[in-house]
Motif scaffolding. Structure first.
Motif, PDB file in Angstrom:
ATOM      1  N   GLY A 243      38.084  62.863  44.988  1.00 47.97           N
ATOM      2  CA  GLY A 243      36.990  64.256  45.193  1.00 47.97           C
ATOM      3  C   GLY A 243      37.228  66.151  46.214  1.00 47.97           C
ATOM      4  O   GLY A 243      37.180  66.387  45.554  1.00 47.97           O
ATOM      5  N   ALA A 244      38.525  65.041  46.744  1.00 48.63           N
ATOM      6  CA  ALA A 244      38.926  66.458  47.504  1.00 48.63           C
ATOM      7  C   ALA A 244      40.020  67.077  46.211  1.00 48.63           C
ATOM      8  O   ALA A 244      40.335  68.606  46.325  1.00 48.63           O
ATOM      9  CB  ALA A 244      40.141  65.946  48.554  1.00 48.63           C
ATOM     10  N   GLU A 245      40.685  66.716  45.193  1.00 49.61           N
ATOM     11  CA  GLU A 245      41.326  67.570  44.594  1.00 49.61           C
ATOM     12  C   GLU A 245      39.554  67.724  42.968  1.00 49.61           C
ATOM     13  O   GLU A 245      40.627  68.484  42.281  1.00 49.61           O
ATOM     14  CB  GLU A 245      41.732  66.880  43.611  1.00 49.61           C
ATOM     15  N   GLY A 246      39.275  67.254  43.723  1.00 48.21           N
ATOM     16  CA  GLY A 246      38.044  68.099  42.123  1.00 48.21           C
ATOM     17  C   GLY A 246      37.741  67.394  41.165  1.00 48.21           C
ATOM     18  O   GLY A 246      37.245  68.083  40.311  1.00 48.21           O
ATOM     19  N   LYS A 247      38.612  66.375  41.371  1.00 46.10           N
ATOM     20  CA  LYS A 247      38.080  65.893  39.329  1.00 46.10           C
ATOM     21  C   LYS A 247      37.200  64.478  39.861  1.00 46.10           C
ATOM     22  O   LYS A 247      36.372  64.112  41.323  1.00 46.10           O
ATOM     23  CB  LYS A 247      39.730  64.533  39.755  1.00 46.10           C
ATOM     24  N   SER A 248      36.534  63.475  38.913  1.00 50.38           N
ATOM     25  CA  SER A 248      35.795  62.592  38.953  1.00 50.38           C
ATOM     26  C   SER A 248      35.609  61.813  38.034  1.00 50.38           C
ATOM     27  O   SER A 248      36.327  61.870  37.091  1.00 50.38           O
ATOM     28  CB  SER A 248      34.214  63.312  39.074  1.00 50.38           C
ATOM     29  N   MET A 249      35.076  60.566  38.360  1.00 55.95           N
ATOM     30  CA  MET A 249      35.125  59.603  37.193  1.00 55.95           C
ATOM     31  C   MET A 249      34.193  59.455  35.436  1.00 55.95           C
ATOM     32  O   MET A 249      32.510  60.711  36.299  1.00 55.95           O
ATOM     33  CB  MET A 249      34.425  58.381  38.221  1.00 55.95           C
ATOM     34  N   GLU A 250      34.531  60.211  35.068  1.00 51.88           N
ATOM     35  CA  GLU A 250      33.791  60.264  33.965  1.00 51.88           C
ATOM     36  C   GLU A 250      33.141  58.604  32.903  1.00 51.88           C
ATOM     37  O   GLU A 250      32.118  59.612  32.365  1.00 51.88           O
ATOM     38  CB  GLU A 250      34.866  60.838  32.675  1.00 51.88           C
ATOM     39  N   THR A 251      33.880  57.781  33.407  1.00 55.01           N
ATOM     40  CA  THR A 251      32.944  56.333  32.660  1.00 55.01           C
ATOM     41  C   THR A 251      33.591  55.275  33.451  1.00 55.01           C
ATOM     42  O   THR A 251      34.294  55.004  34.703  1.00 55.01           O
ATOM     43  CB  THR A 251      34.525  56.117  31.146  1.00 55.01           C
ATOM     44  N   MET A 252      32.575  54.410  32.927  1.00 52.75           N
ATOM     45  CA  MET A 252      32.339  53.112  34.082  1.00 52.75           C
ATOM     46  C   MET A 252      34.033  52.595  33.741  1.00 52.75           C
ATOM     47  O   MET A 252      34.138  51.546  34.178  1.00 52.75           O
ATOM     48  CB  MET A 252      31.474  52.134  33.357  1.00 52.75           C
ATOM     49  N   ARG A 253      34.700  52.634  32.255  1.00 50.08           N
ATOM     50  CA  ARG A 253      35.848  52.327  32.163  1.00 50.08           C
ATOM     51  C   ARG A 253      37.087  52.958  33.516  1.00 50.08           C
ATOM     52  O   ARG A 253      38.112  51.687  34.240  1.00 50.08           O
ATOM     53  CB  ARG A 253      36.434  53.114  30.916  1.00 50.08           C
ATOM     54  N   ASP A 254      36.895  54.813  33.830  1.00 54.28           N
ATOM     55  CA  ASP A 254      37.782  54.634  34.671  1.00 54.28           C
ATOM     56  C   ASP A 254      37.404  54.399  36.243  1.00 54.28           C
ATOM     57  O   ASP A 254      38.901  53.811  36.638  1.00 54.28           O
ATOM     58  CB  ASP A 254      37.105  55.992  35.029  1.00 54.28           C
ATOM     59  N   LEU A 255      36.289  54.162  36.216  1.00 56.27           N
ATOM     60  CA  LEU A 255      36.113  52.773  37.241  1.00 56.27           C
ATOM     61  C   LEU A 255      36.400  51.764  37.532  1.00 56.27           C
ATOM     62  O   LEU A 255      37.243  51.317  38.736  1.00 56.27           O
ATOM     63  CB  LEU A 255      34.534  52.770  37.811  1.00 56.27           C
ATOM     64  N   TYR A 256      36.304  50.758  36.833  1.00 56.92           N
ATOM     65  CA  TYR A 256      36.519  49.344  36.191  1.00 56.92           C
ATOM     66  C   TYR A 256      38.263  50.084  36.938  1.00 56.92           C
ATOM     67  O   TYR A 256      39.100  49.044  37.220  1.00 56.92           O
ATOM     68  CB  TYR A 256      36.681  49.047  34.517  1.00 56.92           C
ATOM     69  N   VAL A 257      39.149  50.361  35.955  1.00 58.61           N
ATOM     70  CA  VAL A 257      40.688  50.171  35.883  1.00 58.61           C
ATOM     71  C   VAL A 257      41.048  50.660  37.058  1.00 58.61           C
ATOM     72  O   VAL A 257      42.379  50.162  37.937  1.00 58.61           O
ATOM     73  CB  VAL A 257      41.173  51.847  35.159  1.00 58.61           C
ATOM     74  N   LEU A 258      40.235  51.987  38.150  1.00 60.93           N
ATOM     75  CA  LEU A 258      40.622  52.101  39.376  1.00 60.93           C
ATOM     76  C   LEU A 258      40.865  50.601  39.869  1.00 60.93           C
ATOM     77  O   LEU A 258      41.270  50.595  41.260  1.00 60.93           O
ATOM     78  CB  LEU A 258      39.987  53.240  39.720  1.00 60.93           C
ATOM     79  N   TRP A 259      39.583  50.337  40.073  1.00 65.91           N
ATOM     80  CA  TRP A 259      38.998  48.697  40.679  1.00 65.91           C
ATOM     81  C   TRP A 259      40.568  47.924  40.551  1.00 65.91           C
ATOM     82  O   TRP A 259      40.931  47.372  41.650  1.00 65.91           O
ATOM     83  CB  TRP A 259      37.802  48.057  40.703  1.00 65.91           C
ATOM     84  N   VAL A 260      40.993  47.709  38.710  1.00 63.32           N
ATOM     85  CA  VAL A 260      42.043  47.030  39.034  1.00 63.32           C
ATOM     86  C   VAL A 260      42.879  47.481  39.896  1.00 63.32           C
ATOM     87  O   VAL A 260      44.075  46.688  40.003  1.00 63.32           O
ATOM     88  CB  VAL A 260      42.251  46.800  37.884  1.00 63.32           C
ATOM     89  N   ASP A 261      43.557  48.595  39.573  1.00 67.43           N
ATOM     90  CA  ASP A 261      44.726  49.047  40.477  1.00 67.43           C
ATOM     91  C   ASP A 261      44.497  48.886  41.852  1.00 67.43           C
ATOM     92  O   ASP A 261      45.763  48.653  42.210  1.00 67.43           O
ATOM     93  CB  ASP A 261      44.882  50.964  39.943  1.00 67.43           C
ATOM     94  N   CYS A 262      43.898  49.233  42.446  1.00 71.00           N
ATOM     95  CA  CYS A 262      43.779  48.985  43.887  1.00 71.00           C
ATOM     96  C   CYS A 262      43.657  47.187  44.038  1.00 71.00           C
ATOM     97  O   CYS A 262      44.273  47.134  44.841  1.00 71.00           O
ATOM     98  CB  CYS A 262      42.220  48.932  44.306  1.00 71.00           C
ATOM     99  N   ASN A 263      43.544  46.625  43.643  1.00 72.03           N
ATOM    100  CA  ASN A 263      43.210  45.278  43.709  1.00 72.03           C
ATOM    101  C   ASN A 263      44.233  44.595  43.303  1.00 72.03           C
ATOM    102  O   ASN A 263      44.834  44.069  44.337  1.00 72.03           O
ATOM    103  CB  ASN A 263      41.732  43.993  42.702  1.00 72.03           C
ATOM    104  N   GLU A 264      45.212  45.132  42.445  1.00 75.05           N
ATOM    105  CA  GLU A 264      46.269  44.560  42.633  1.00 75.05           C
ATOM    106  C   GLU A 264      47.712  45.163  42.866  1.00 75.05           C
ATOM    107  O   GLU A 264      47.961  44.826  43.335  1.00 75.05           O
ATOM    108  CB  GLU A 264      47.033  44.907  40.740  1.00 75.05           C
TER     109      GLU A 264
END
Lengths: 415, 354
Positions: A243-264
């Motif tokens: 948010g601070a960098e002005g970026k945003s999630m475009e797809t559910m897949r992006d969100l899923y990948v972020l979720w996986v990365d954080c959990n890993e």
């Protein structure tokens, strides 16, 4: 459409859509249905797809294509579930209407709520061993926790699929709850009496071990919950950074990948800790004690009705191994006696000789012999030369003589 | 700025697209055919209980006169070394003119529960080696040990140096107590005697769940979501399924061998301490005096590089070399780059040493 994702122009349709989504999710594993593919409900594709995919691969087999498809289905479920959870969070956040710059506070609130899943008692623990993936219980605590706690699911799948670990007793141990624990404690304090004293003690020992396993499992569950909470914190931080960098999630897949990365990332820090090693080992060791106790009791029951026991089978298997070793040893002795190894050794020696350059020496020797032969067959010119060659010839003959002949010569001379 | 540009319509569209791909993939699944395990032509030349010795049909007219025996791990199946035509370490070695043999350990069952490391190392491996020696009329063979099979090969070479001409180890743990060895940490406090006494043979699934626990979210979730993108390509899907088959094709572990391996190697770090006994004899890595080539992977999460590189300090060989592969534990023999780097490096090293 307004750029604000929670503006009212699409939020009006959102609630309807979400309601339909929940209904479909609930229906997926509960009802039989037909012709869903053609229905207007946009989420029916999932229910229809479930059936289409499962049919060609049922009953479950261990073929890789079937396994991969099952896993793909599981991932699909997870992906969809994540979508549902995220939408729910969005909705919660949008209830405050105008987000503006307040979204960070809303996000923080949503993350804190999600983290609360992992601190509200042991509800998830008692259902953990049997209810992962139970789509009929949408939105309850255990399912949400399972969604976030994949290592627990992996463990659960293993427990459920392996006959060596899976049975009603093991599940019951974990599903009993505090009431069972209290009842067990009372039972364990009863002294054994009479003819069945030993049997009762064995049962009491089993229950004591079961309680230990429950505690160890609970410890493990708590540790993994902490890991999941760390994953949420990580996700929170990364979203704020985006948010601070002005970026945003475009797809559910992006969100899923972020979720996986954080959990890993969170999982990696957990499983490399000393605490994990100790807790994980305690759980495994406690589980094995329970299994051993159960196997011993089972053996006693089998012996009582004259059926083969594990102890007897182990003994037979031990003897089989001993016999195999003896047979191998005998076969090898026989092989050696038959002299088959000599060829190999000769070849090895040849091999070694070649490495030492014996071939070159042999060639030099052949050349020398040839020179000697040539010298012997050359015409005699002088008496002195004739005497020398005669001496050479004699030497060669002695060299060729059999050992006993050579040895006999001095004795004859002596005579 | 609010970091979500996902609205329900977009999400449903995305999920619908995903679902359509998966539904279409059912057709590809039905057309993909059987998943072969191992692709290079080979013949069974020797059997010993459940162990099979394979000889790969040479791919050159005059293969190198000293054959290579590949000794794989007991966990998972050895066809990983020959998994598909363009990803086969075995084929690479054959193309380089090597004559290749491979030990397939089979699937131990309850009757194998009392097989120990002595049976595996002084029994099966030695008899396979002796068979090859007889067959080729040679005294010593080349050995290529992989992972746990590498540890076995080290033990064998230390106990029978007269039978090994050159030793190649790949992603082989030697020092089991390096700080980054996660598997070693996990088993440090396990009561292995209790585990083996209770379970008998150790289920392959238990090992699977252990390996998956290292990256549970990627290996049990994301991977399959990514697979959906392969569903319109039969070749890619088949390759994925080959790997999938291998990952979950985990034989049960013979109880006694497992007990000894975990206790002596993992818990006591006995290979470098010199206190492992196989049968009646102590394993002393200093007895490994033949040439040694040690191949390790720089990004190996199962056998960290330092765990492999420790070998240099302990072998008695004056001819020791290392090959560092920039990749992971599996990539070292299946990645595209490894096909170009590893088999030629091994074959050339062996050819130089006769």
């Amino acid at each position: 459409m307004n750029n604000n994702p929670f503006s009212t122009d699409w939020m009006s349709g959102w609630n309807t859509l979400q309601r339909k989504m929940w209904e479909d999710w609930s229906d997926v594993t509960q009802s039989s249905w037909t012709n869903a593919w053609q229905t207007e409900n946009p989420m029916n594709f999932f229910r229809d797809g479930m059936s289409r995919w499962q049919n060609p691969f049922s009953p479950p087999t261990q073929k890789p294509e079937a396994m991969a498809m099952r896993h793909a289905m599981g991932s699909m479920e997870e992906f969809m579930r994540m979508g549902r959870e995220v939408f729910k969070v969005f909705q919660g956040m949008s209830e405050g209407a105008n987000l503006g710059q307040e979204w960070t506070a809303q996000l923080d609130k949503a993350i804190q709520q999600a983290k609360a899943m992992f601190t509200q008692g042991n509800e998830s623990l008692y259902g953990a061993m049997g209810n992962f993936g139970n789509m009929g219980k949408m939105g309850n605590m255990e399912e949400m926790t399972a969604f976030w706690s994949r290592p627990m699911k992996a463990w659960s799948d293993f427990m459920g699929s392996n006959p060596a670990f899976s049975n009603d007793t093991m599940r019951a141990l974990l599903a009993g709850g505090p009431a069972t624990e209290e009842a067990l404690s009372r039972f364990l304090s009863m002294p054994g009496l009479g003819l069945n004293r030993e049997k009762q003690e064995k049962i009491q020992e089993g229950m004591r071990l079961s309680l230990e396993y429950r505690k160890a499992f609970e410890e493990f569950q708590k540790l993994m919950n902490e890991s999941s909470k760390r994953a949420l914190d990580l996700m929170h931080r990364k979203l704020l950074e985006m948010g601070a960098e002005g970026k945003s999630m475009e797809t559910m897949r992006d969100l899923y990948v972020l979720w996986v990365d954080c959990n890993e990332e969170a999982n990696a820090s957990t499983v490399t800790s000393k605490e994990f090693n100790e807790i994980n080992s305690r759980m495994m060791n406690a589980m094995m004690r329970v299994r051993r106790n159960m196997a011993e009791m089972m053996d006693n029951s089998l012996a009582a009705v004259n059926l083969p026991t594990r102890r007897e089978l182990d003994s037979a298997h031990r003897q089989i191994s001993t016999l195999r070793r003896r047979i191998s040893a005998v076969e090898e002795s026989l092989h050696e006696l038959q002299g088959k190894d000599a060829t190999s050794e000769i070849n090895t020696l040849r091999d070694d000789m070649e490495k030492l350059g014996v071939r070159r020496l042999r060639e030099e020797l052949t050349a020398l012999k040839q020179q000697v032969e040539e010298a012997l067959t050359a015409p005699v010119d002088t008496g002195a030369e004739s005497a020398d060659k005669s001496a050479i010839k004699k030497t060669v003959r002695i060299g060729n003589a059999r050992p006993q002949q050579a040895a006999a010569a001095p004795a004859q001379k002596g005579e | 700025m609010f970091p979500f540009a996902i609205n329900p319509e977009k999400a449903v569209e995305e999920l619908s697209r995903f679902n359509q791909k998966l539904a279409a993939g059912v057709k590809t699944f039905s057309e993909v055919g059987p998943i072969e395990s191992g692709i290079s032509p080979k013949e069974v030349v020797f059997r010993d209980d459940k162990v099979t010795l394979y000889h790969y049909i040479p791919r050159t007219d005059n293969p190198h006169r000293v054959p290579v025996l590949v000794v794989y791990a007991l966990v998972n199946r050895p066809y990983m070394t020959d998994i598909q035509e363009d990803r086969s370490m075995i084929r690479g070695l054959l193309d380089e003119g090597m004559d290749v043999y491979l030990i397939d350990w089979g699937y131990p069952d309850a009757s194998d529960r009392y097989l120990g490391l002595d049976d595996y190392i002084n029994g099966y491996i030695r008899r396979c080696v002796d068979f090859i020696r007889d067959r080729h009329d040679i005294y010593r063979v080349n050995i290529l040990g992989i992972c746990q099979g590498g540890a076995f090969s080290l033990c064998f070479s230390a106990l029978h140096p007269d039978r090994v001409r050159n030793l190649v180890t790949m992603v082989t743990p030697v020092d089991f107590h390096t700080p980054d060895n996660l598997l070693s940490q996990w088993v440090r406090n396990l009561d292995i005697d209790l585990l083996v006494d209770t379970m008998g043979n150790i289920p392959g699934d238990l090992l699977n769940v252990t390996f998956l626990s290292m990256n549970p979210y990627r290996l049990t979730g994301q991977k399959y979501l990514d697979m959906v993108d392969l569903l319109d390509d039969k070749v890619k899907l088949k390759n994925f399924l080959r790997m999938e088959k291998w990952i979950f094709d985990s034989p049960d572990q013979a109880g006694e061998a497992f007990r000894q391996f975990i206790k002596d190697f993992f818990q006591k770090n006995g290979l470098i301490k010199g206190n492992i006994k196989i049968g009646e004899r102590r394993v002393d890595l200093a007895n490994i005096t033949m040439p040694v080539l040690n191949v390790y992977a720089t990004k190996d999460h199962l056998v960290p590089p330092d765990a492999s590189k420790a070998l240099k300090q302990y072998v008695g060989s004056s001819d020791y070399q290392e090959v560092a592969f920039n990749g992971g534990h599996i990539g070292v023999y299946v990645s595209g780059r490894s096909q170009k780097e590893i088999p030629p490096a091994i074959a050339n090293w062996l050819k130089e040493r006769g």
